[in-house]
Design a protein around this motif. Structure first.
Motif, mmCIF file in Angstrom:
data_model
loop_
_atom_site.group_PDB
_atom_site.id
_atom_site.type_symbol
_atom_site.label_atom_id
_atom_site.label_comp_id
_atom_site.label_asym_id
_atom_site.label_seq_id
_atom_site.Cartn_x
_atom_site.Cartn_y
_atom_site.Cartn_z
ATOM 1 N N ALA A 160 0.741 -0.968 -0.227
ATOM 2 C CA ALA A 160 0.183 0.054 -0.062
ATOM 3 C C ALA A 160 0.868 1.290 -0.129
ATOM 4 O O ALA A 160 0.315 2.214 -0.437
ATOM 5 C CB ALA A 160 -1.129 -0.042 1.653
ATOM 6 N N LEU A 161 1.797 1.277 0.613
ATOM 7 C CA LEU A 161 2.992 2.563 0.964
ATOM 8 C C LEU A 161 3.314 2.582 -0.993
ATOM 9 O O LEU A 161 3.400 3.991 -1.118
ATOM 10 C CB LEU A 161 3.997 2.321 1.832
ATOM 11 C CG LEU A 161 4.757 3.739 2.007
ATOM 12 C CD1 LEU A 161 3.901 5.088 2.125
ATOM 13 C CD2 LEU A 161 5.995 3.262 3.276
ATOM 14 N N SER A 162 3.868 2.426 -1.535
ATOM 15 C CA SER A 162 4.627 1.994 -2.411
ATOM 16 C C SER A 162 3.464 2.658 -3.499
ATOM 17 O O SER A 162 3.831 3.377 -4.629
ATOM 18 C CB SER A 162 5.621 1.297 -3.070
ATOM 19 O OG SER A 162 4.729 -0.050 -3.374
ATOM 20 N N SER A 163 2.184 1.695 -3.230
ATOM 21 C CA SER A 163 1.504 2.047 -4.355
ATOM 22 C C SER A 163 0.776 3.175 -4.480
ATOM 23 O O SER A 163 0.640 4.447 -5.054
ATOM 24 C CB SER A 163 -0.150 1.056 -4.384
ATOM 25 O OG SER A 163 -1.100 1.433 -5.118
ATOM 26 N N PHE A 164 0.823 4.156 -2.891
ATOM 27 C CA PHE A 164 0.702 4.916 -2.663
ATOM 28 C C PHE A 164 1.050 6.052 -2.774
ATOM 29 O O PHE A 164 0.947 7.329 -3.388
ATOM 30 C CB PHE A 164 0.275 5.423 -1.357
ATOM 31 C CG PHE A 164 -0.012 7.320 -1.017
ATOM 32 C CD1 PHE A 164 -1.485 7.732 -0.855
ATOM 33 C CD2 PHE A 164 0.951 7.497 -0.477
ATOM 34 C CE1 PHE A 164 -2.039 8.175 -0.032
ATOM 35 C CE2 PHE A 164 0.366 8.954 0.346
ATOM 36 C CZ PHE A 164 -0.511 9.155 0.289
ATOM 37 N N ILE A 165 2.685 5.903 -2.833
ATOM 38 C CA ILE A 165 3.362 7.118 -2.799
ATOM 39 C C ILE A 165 3.965 6.937 -4.899
ATOM 40 O O ILE A 165 2.977 8.730 -5.022
ATOM 41 C CB ILE A 165 4.955 6.310 -2.808
ATOM 42 C CG1 ILE A 165 5.450 6.478 -1.316
ATOM 43 C CG2 ILE A 165 6.398 6.912 -3.184
ATOM 44 C CD1 ILE A 165 6.167 6.334 -1.106
ATOM 45 N N GLY A 166 3.198 5.548 -5.674
ATOM 46 C CA GLY A 166 3.730 6.500 -6.997
ATOM 47 C C GLY A 166 2.528 6.946 -7.666
ATOM 48 O O GLY A 166 2.459 8.250 -8.299
ATOM 49 N N GLN A 167 0.835 6.693 -7.321
ATOM 50 C CA GLN A 167 -0.288 7.929 -7.751
ATOM 51 C C GLN A 167 -0.197 9.012 -6.712
ATOM 52 O O GLN A 167 -0.652 9.683 -7.598
ATOM 53 C CB GLN A 167 -1.210 6.524 -6.321
ATOM 54 C CG GLN A 167 -1.437 5.827 -7.274
ATOM 55 C CD GLN A 167 -1.720 5.813 -9.151
ATOM 56 O OE1 GLN A 167 -2.339 6.103 -9.547
ATOM 57 N NE2 GLN A 167 -0.289 4.697 -9.623
ATOM 58 N N ALA A 170 1.758 11.000 -8.963
ATOM 59 C CA ALA A 170 0.772 11.104 -10.566
ATOM 60 C C ALA A 170 -0.024 12.520 -10.380
ATOM 61 O O ALA A 170 0.040 13.069 -11.043
ATOM 62 C CB ALA A 170 1.102 9.871 -10.682
ATOM 63 N N ARG A 171 -0.841 11.908 -8.880
ATOM 64 C CA ARG A 171 -1.521 13.568 -8.670
ATOM 65 C C ARG A 171 -1.375 14.285 -8.958
ATOM 66 O O ARG A 171 -1.883 15.601 -9.437
ATOM 67 C CB ARG A 171 -2.461 12.920 -7.486
ATOM 68 C CG ARG A 171 -3.726 13.571 -7.726
ATOM 69 C CD ARG A 171 -4.008 13.616 -5.755
ATOM 70 N NE ARG A 171 -3.355 13.742 -4.545
ATOM 71 C CZ ARG A 171 -3.160 14.891 -3.825
ATOM 72 N NH1 ARG A 171 -3.167 16.031 -4.522
ATOM 73 N NH2 ARG A 171 -2.082 14.712 -3.144
ATOM 74 N N ARG A 172 -0.138 14.537 -7.946
ATOM 75 C CA ARG A 172 0.345 16.124 -7.390
ATOM 76 C C ARG A 172 0.967 16.645 -9.209
ATOM 77 O O ARG A 172 1.425 17.433 -9.536
ATOM 78 C CB ARG A 172 2.066 16.174 -6.666
ATOM 79 C CG ARG A 172 1.041 16.415 -5.287
ATOM 80 C CD ARG A 172 2.593 16.274 -4.420
ATOM 81 N NE ARG A 172 2.343 15.794 -3.338
ATOM 82 C CZ ARG A 172 2.838 16.136 -2.053
ATOM 83 N NH1 ARG A 172 3.920 16.564 -2.247
ATOM 84 N NH2 ARG A 172 2.431 15.476 -0.486
ATOM 85 N N ASP A 176 -1.271 10.679 -15.047
ATOM 86 C CA ASP A 176 -1.494 9.415 -15.285
ATOM 87 C C ASP A 176 -0.958 8.053 -15.405
ATOM 88 O O ASP A 176 -0.825 7.930 -16.734
ATOM 89 C CB ASP A 176 -3.098 9.467 -16.374
ATOM 90 C CG ASP A 176 -3.652 7.698 -15.929
ATOM 91 O OD1 ASP A 176 -3.810 7.655 -15.019
ATOM 92 O OD2 ASP A 176 -4.372 7.072 -17.113
ATOM 93 N N MET A 177 -0.709 7.264 -14.032
ATOM 94 C CA MET A 177 0.484 6.235 -14.244
ATOM 95 C C MET A 177 -0.555 4.927 -14.412
ATOM 96 O O MET A 177 -0.414 5.250 -12.349
ATOM 97 C CB MET A 177 1.748 6.550 -13.927
ATOM 98 C CG MET A 177 2.052 8.338 -14.144
ATOM 99 S SD MET A 177 3.292 8.698 -13.590
ATOM 100 C CE MET A 177 4.703 6.867 -13.697
ATOM 101 N N PRO A 178 -0.932 4.293 -14.627
ATOM 102 C CA PRO A 178 -1.807 2.947 -13.611
ATOM 103 C C PRO A 178 -0.169 2.354 -12.957
ATOM 104 O O PRO A 178 0.544 1.871 -13.190
ATOM 105 C CB PRO A 178 -2.039 1.906 -14.639
ATOM 106 C CG PRO A 178 -1.878 3.188 -16.262
ATOM 107 C CD PRO A 178 -1.304 4.099 -15.537
ATOM 108 N N ASP A 179 -1.272 2.021 -11.691
ATOM 109 C CA ASP A 179 -0.235 1.364 -10.653
ATOM 110 C C ASP A 179 -0.622 0.051 -10.900
ATOM 111 O O ASP A 179 -1.165 -0.498 -11.844
ATOM 112 C CB ASP A 179 -1.569 1.456 -9.663
ATOM 113 C CG ASP A 179 -0.893 0.643 -8.346
ATOM 114 O OD1 ASP A 179 1.087 1.043 -7.734
ATOM 115 O OD2 ASP A 179 -1.080 -0.128 -7.498
ATOM 116 N N VAL A 180 0.783 -1.020 -10.678
ATOM 117 C CA VAL A 180 1.124 -2.437 -11.381
ATOM 118 C C VAL A 180 1.399 -2.942 -10.012
ATOM 119 O O VAL A 180 2.568 -3.002 -9.588
ATOM 120 C CB VAL A 180 1.695 -2.432 -12.432
ATOM 121 C CG1 VAL A 180 2.687 -3.861 -12.913
ATOM 122 C CG2 VAL A 180 1.752 -1.737 -13.594
#
Length: 322
Positions: A160-167, A170-172, A176-180
């Motif tokens: 969840a942490l690395s997913s949150f960091i990636g998204q 991208a948000r900031r 649009d960078m889909p989470d894999v």
């Protein structure tokens, strides 16, 4: 679910062996299982095996590391939440153990109340990695490439942490960078090296073994200051993503209702390992950032993280998986 079980044996390269600890209250009276609720070869697994090997000479029983992957760490964590509080079943987790309550639709335990904090072990700085064959060599260039190719530049994560960091990045950045999703940092890095995955966020431990191959670039670190392991790599904030500062930790937990004296004994054994100069050298070689804190400080950090993730969820920046 994958299960890897391997006891640590004392080899020629092991650290100098201190005298075995006196077994207070009979601990440990049998092999101690350390459950790693993620797949083998990731950063947490590597750290658990290093700690287990370093502890082995000072204990009358072996340390056995078990990988119980599944459901973002919930499968293995539940094993420990339901175990006897006798110190023979422990859990090594990353900080998303706390974050999962806001990321997953449901959980069979409370990540704070249903575990006994023993010790925080390391700080978990995340790095943004990309294969050398990708058409960008910096965070700025990656963002521009992602803007030109919306939805086509995936970013890998392992929890969840690395997913949150990636998204969050991208948000900031407005892209649009889909989470894999991957089961371990080792699997993520293999796909980065092979060119199957454009980018991914992973730990310094997972990235470090690949940096001498020339096939991997680190584009940014997740923290507000540069990493001592990759001092040449600028932070996301230095590259235009203002006030970007996110990191995690790795900690040792036990089942609920562990006796305070037993917690102190285990904490002390691990603290002696982390205070050893040879072990600290080994951590640096692995790319691990030592941040040892005893049980009360770990509990405080878990409670602080819980407040942070609750606020992020309320703001809509974390949404439960469907």
């Amino acid at each position: 679910m994958t299960l890897h079980r391997r006891p640590f044996l004392l080899g020629a390269a092991a650290l100098a062996a201190p005298a075995p600890l006196a077994a207070q209250g009979g601990w440990p009276s049998r092999p101690v299982r350390v459950i790693v609720p993620y797949a083998a070869s990731g950063g947490t697994d590597i750290l658990a095996r290093a700690v287990g090997e370093a502890l082995r000479p000072s204990l009358p029983q072996p340390i056995v590391v078990e990988n119980r992957a599944g459901a973002a760490g919930v499968v293995g964590s539940e094993v420990v939440a339901r175990a006897e509080p006798d110190g023979h079943t422990l859990l090594m987790v990353v900080s998303t153990h706390v974050m999962n309550r806001y990321h997953l639709p449901s959980m069979p335990f409370d990540p704070i109340r249903d575990f006994s904090p023993i010790a925080m072990l390391t700080r978990n700085t995340m790095v943004l990695v990309a294969g050398a064959s990708q058409p960008f060599d910096s965070l700025r260039a990656m963002i521009e490439h992602a803007k030109r190719n919306p939805g086509r530049v995936g970013t890998g994560s392992t929890e969840a942490l690395s997913s949150f960091i990636g998204q969050e990045l991208a948000r900031r950045a407005g892209v649009d960078m889909p989470d894999v999703a991957y089961r371990s940092g080792g699997q993520l890095m293999n796909d980065i090296v092979a060119g199957h995955l454009p980018t991914g966020w992973t730990s310094t431990v997972s990235a470090a073994p690949h940096m001498q191959t020339g096939r991997v670039r680190i584009l940014a670190v997740s923290t507000g200051s540069r990493s001592a392991f990759f001092p040449e790599v600028p932070t996301a904030a230095e590259q235009g993503v203002a006030e970007f500062d996110l990191s995690g930790w790795v900690a040792l937990l036990g089942p609920p209702r562990m006796d305070a004296a037993l917690v102190a004994q285990i904490d002390g054994a691990v603290q002696r390992v982390f205070g050893d100069a040879a072990f600290q050298d080994r951590l640096r070689a692995l790319g691990v950032e030592r941040d040892f804190r005893p049980a009360p400080a770990l509990l405080e950090a878990m409670q602080r993280d819980d407040r942070i993730w609750a606020a992020a969820a309320q703001a809509g920046h974390i949404r439960p998986q469907q």
